[in-house]
Design a protein around this motif. Structure first.
Motif, short mmCIF file in Angstrom:
data_model
loop_
_atom_site.label_atom_id
_atom_site.label_comp_id
_atom_site.label_asym_id
_atom_site.label_seq_id
_atom_site.Cartn_x
_atom_site.Cartn_y
_atom_site.Cartn_z
N GLU A 156 -34.82 31.31 -34.71
CA GLU A 156 -34.26 30.41 -35.73
C GLU A 156 -32.95 29.77 -35.30
O GLU A 156 -32.51 28.79 -35.90
CB GLU A 156 -34.08 31.17 -37.05
N LYS A 157 -32.33 30.32 -34.26
CA LYS A 157 -31.09 29.73 -33.75
C LYS A 157 -31.36 28.73 -32.63
O LYS A 157 -30.44 28.09 -32.14
CB LYS A 157 -30.15 30.83 -33.27
N SER A 158 -32.63 28.65 -32.20
CA SER A 158 -33.00 27.68 -31.17
C SER A 158 -33.18 26.31 -31.82
O SER A 158 -33.80 26.18 -32.88
CB SER A 158 -34.31 28.09 -30.49
N ALA A 159 -32.63 25.30 -31.19
CA ALA A 159 -32.69 23.94 -31.74
C ALA A 159 -33.70 23.10 -30.97
O ALA A 159 -33.59 22.93 -29.76
CB ALA A 159 -31.31 23.29 -31.68
N LEU A 160 -34.69 22.59 -31.67
CA LEU A 160 -35.69 21.69 -31.09
C LEU A 160 -35.44 20.28 -31.59
O LEU A 160 -35.32 20.05 -32.80
CB LEU A 160 -37.10 22.13 -31.49
N ARG A 161 -35.38 19.33 -30.67
CA ARG A 161 -35.21 17.94 -31.05
C ARG A 161 -36.54 17.18 -31.02
O ARG A 161 -36.62 16.06 -31.51
CB ARG A 161 -34.23 17.24 -30.10
N GLU A 162 -37.57 17.80 -30.42
CA GLU A 162 -38.86 17.12 -30.33
C GLU A 162 -39.98 18.12 -30.06
O GLU A 162 -39.74 19.24 -29.62
CB GLU A 162 -38.83 16.08 -29.21
N PHE A 163 -41.20 17.71 -30.34
CA PHE A 163 -42.39 18.44 -29.94
C PHE A 163 -43.50 17.43 -29.74
O PHE A 163 -43.37 16.25 -30.10
CB PHE A 163 -42.78 19.52 -30.95
N THR A 164 -44.61 17.86 -29.13
CA THR A 164 -45.68 16.94 -28.75
C THR A 164 -46.99 17.32 -29.43
O THR A 164 -47.35 18.49 -29.48
CB THR A 164 -45.89 16.95 -27.22
N LEU A 165 -47.70 16.32 -29.93
CA LEU A 165 -49.06 16.46 -30.42
C LEU A 165 -49.99 15.82 -29.40
O LEU A 165 -49.79 14.65 -29.03
CB LEU A 165 -49.23 15.77 -31.78
N SER A 166 -50.99 16.57 -28.93
CA SER A 166 -51.83 16.09 -27.83
C SER A 166 -53.31 16.12 -28.20
O SER A 166 -53.77 16.96 -28.97
CB SER A 166 -51.61 16.96 -26.59
N LEU A 167 -54.05 15.20 -27.58
CA LEU A 167 -55.50 15.11 -27.74
C LEU A 167 -56.13 14.97 -26.36
O LEU A 167 -55.82 14.05 -25.61
CB LEU A 167 -55.87 13.90 -28.61
N GLU A 168 -57.00 15.93 -26.02
CA GLU A 168 -57.80 15.86 -24.79
C GLU A 168 -59.07 15.07 -25.15
O GLU A 168 -60.06 15.63 -25.63
CB GLU A 168 -58.15 17.27 -24.31
N VAL A 169 -59.03 13.77 -24.95
CA VAL A 169 -60.04 12.87 -25.51
C VAL A 169 -61.46 13.27 -25.12
O VAL A 169 -62.35 13.33 -25.97
CB VAL A 169 -59.76 11.42 -25.07
N THR A 170 -61.71 13.54 -23.86
CA THR A 170 -63.07 13.80 -23.39
C THR A 170 -63.60 15.17 -23.81
O THR A 170 -64.78 15.45 -23.65
CB THR A 170 -63.14 13.69 -21.86
N HIS A 171 -62.74 16.03 -24.35
CA HIS A 171 -63.16 17.38 -24.72
C HIS A 171 -63.52 17.53 -26.19
O HIS A 171 -64.02 18.57 -26.60
CB HIS A 171 -62.05 18.38 -24.38
N VAL A 172 -63.30 16.49 -26.98
CA VAL A 172 -63.51 16.60 -28.43
C VAL A 172 -64.55 15.58 -28.88
O VAL A 172 -64.43 14.39 -28.56
CB VAL A 172 -62.19 16.37 -29.20
N PRO A 173 -65.59 16.00 -29.62
CA PRO A 173 -66.62 15.05 -30.05
C PRO A 173 -66.06 13.92 -30.90
O PRO A 173 -65.14 14.11 -31.68
CB PRO A 173 -67.57 15.94 -30.89
N ARG A 174 -66.65 12.75 -30.73
CA ARG A 174 -66.23 11.60 -31.53
C ARG A 174 -66.42 11.88 -33.02
O ARG A 174 -65.66 11.38 -33.85
CB ARG A 174 -67.03 10.36 -31.12
N SER A 175 -67.45 12.67 -33.37
CA SER A 175 -67.73 12.96 -34.78
C SER A 175 -66.57 13.66 -35.48
O SER A 175 -66.46 13.60 -36.71
CB SER A 175 -68.99 13.83 -34.89
N GLU A 176 -65.69 14.31 -34.72
CA GLU A 176 -64.52 14.96 -35.32
C GLU A 176 -63.42 13.96 -35.66
O GLU A 176 -62.42 14.31 -36.27
CB GLU A 176 -63.95 16.01 -34.36
N GLN A 177 -63.58 12.70 -35.23
CA GLN A 177 -62.57 11.65 -35.41
C GLN A 177 -61.18 12.16 -35.00
O GLN A 177 -60.22 12.14 -35.79
CB GLN A 177 -62.57 11.16 -36.86
N PRO A 178 -61.06 12.62 -33.77
CA PRO A 178 -59.81 13.26 -33.34
C PRO A 178 -58.60 12.34 -33.34
O PRO A 178 -57.49 12.78 -33.63
CB PRO A 178 -60.14 13.76 -31.93
N PHE A 179 -58.78 11.05 -33.01
CA PHE A 179 -57.61 10.18 -32.98
C PHE A 179 -57.08 9.93 -34.38
O PHE A 179 -55.87 9.86 -34.59
CB PHE A 179 -57.96 8.84 -32.31
N VAL A 180 -57.98 9.81 -35.36
CA VAL A 180 -57.53 9.66 -36.74
C VAL A 180 -56.74 10.90 -37.15
O VAL A 180 -55.70 10.81 -37.81
CB VAL A 180 -58.72 9.46 -37.69
#
Length: 382
Positions: A297-321
């Motif tokens: 709780e004393k560690s300060a984060l200024r950013e984090f990343t949300l990632s999508l492995e495009v070829t690993h997730v079916p289009r039916s899951e609408q991962p980009f949305v």
């Protein structure tokens, strides 16, 4: 005291007060927000006073706040290519909103060798062989260079092709090596190593291998690698704090609100798909050192990343949305801004453009029977 001296004293006092106020403001903003702050904010939002507050904007409206510097498309849509790499970005209709909620189903049977992405060598048997004998003869290393090596048997009882299992008997065998992956195409040296390994295994179990032509298989590997290098993509959105930093607990608390769960590594969370055993739809990552600190709780984060492995997730899951929804929801809740790797805010138009490009990429993968999220695609783009 003269008028000049009095004036200088007053000015000095004002400057000193300003410095103290500025330092207090900086100190306050440098303290990371914690889960308790989120809980207090939620309680405040539910109080009667909130009835007079302004309406909270929809996540899609967040991208219109403040000045935006338009990044070029490749800043946000970054293809991870194999050595021969080039990109192809056709266009298609844009995507539509979906919910982040998921349902868990029974996992599918583990896929086996596939002529689409593997060199396959029949290992001819005179009579059925036990699974125990086949397992005992397997090589210690199941790789040929940088490519996976595998052996499968046709179960004498069920007729299914599978990895050898104890207590079963197999009437036919085949060995295989993957034609390409993110390390590149199968080359002459790797094919020769494959022949040596498969021959040694065949000798150990009393089988006769029928190897395909090396030149034809290596050429097939290069063609597959060329296609893969132009259709491999990973997307990442960075969420940056506008004012106060965040603690790891604050990040994980907000991520959990939209379905993320802890991953296997410190500083990583995942959003599971609708099928058990499927690759995560999205992953969230932040500084692992902050996650492992004695008092996170004393560690300060200024950013984090949300990632999508495009070829690993079916289009039916609408991962980009889902990626867009997750980024917008968390940015609103945490007072953050969604940017690309270079820190440039991402506009609605840019995200729409990326979504259209992804639809074209999905179509190209489908046309090669390598649909995103399929077992073949996950092996090829690994």
């Amino acid at each position: 005291m003269s008028t000049l001296q009095l004036s200088l004293a007053i000015i000095g006092g004002l400057v000193l007060a300003g410095v103290v106020a500025y330092n207090a403001w900086i100190t306050r903003n440098s303290v990371p927000r914690t889960p308790r702050e989120r809980h207090s904010a939620d309680e405040a939002a539910q109080s009667p006073a909130s009835d007079t507050a302004e309406d909270v904007p929809h996540p899609a409206e967040l991208e219109h706040r403040g000045e935006r510097i338009e990044p070029v498309l490749h800043d946000a849509f970054e293809a991870v290519s194999l050595p021969s790499g080039s990109e192809e970005r056709p266009h298609a209709p844009s995507v539509v909103p979906v919910t982040l909620n998921t349902v868990v189903h029974t996992p599918d049977k583990k896929p086996g060798l596939d002529a689409l992405i593997d060199v396959i060598t029949p290992l001819l048997l005179d009579s059925p062989v036990s699974g125990d004998a086949l397992i005992a003869a397997l090589p210690g290393t199941r790789r040929v260079g940088s490519k996976p090596f595998a052996v499968e048997g046709e179960n004498a009882e069920s007729g299914d092709w599978e990895s050898p299992r104890p207590g079963q008997r197999y009437s036919a065998l085949q060995a295989g090596v993957q034609l390409a992956n993110r390390s590149g195409a199968l080359n002459d040296i790797e094919f020769s190593e494959y022949v040596v390994k498969a021959q040694a295994y065949a000798d150990a179990v009393g089988a006769a291998p029928e190897f395909p032509d090396m030149r034809a298989e290596v050429a097939r590997a290069r063609e597959l690698d060329a296609f893969a290098s132009g259709h491999d993509a990973q997307l990442g959105f960075t969420l940056r704090a506008r004012r106060a930093a965040w603690s790891p607990g604050y990040v994980t608390q907000n991520a959990a609100q939209i379905g993320f769960v802890a991953g296997s590594l410190p500083g990583r969370m995942v959003l599971s798909g609708s099928q058990s055993g499927q690759a995560p739809i999205l992953s969230l990552s932040y500084d692992s050192q902050a996650a492992m600190a004695e008092d996170p709780e004393k560690s300060a984060l200024r950013e984090f990343t949300l990632s999508l492995e495009v070829t690993h997730v079916p289009r039916s899951e609408q991962p980009f949305v889902r990626l867009r929804q997750a980024a917008a929801t968390m940015a609103q809740a945490m007072d953050g801004v969604v940017t690309d790797d270079a820190g440039q805010p991402l506009s609605t138009e840019t995200m729409d453009h990326i979504g259209a490009d992804l639809e074209g990429l999905y179509d190209a993968l489908d046309s090669r029977d390598l649909s995103a999220g399929s077992p073949q695609a996950r092996r090829l783009f690994s």
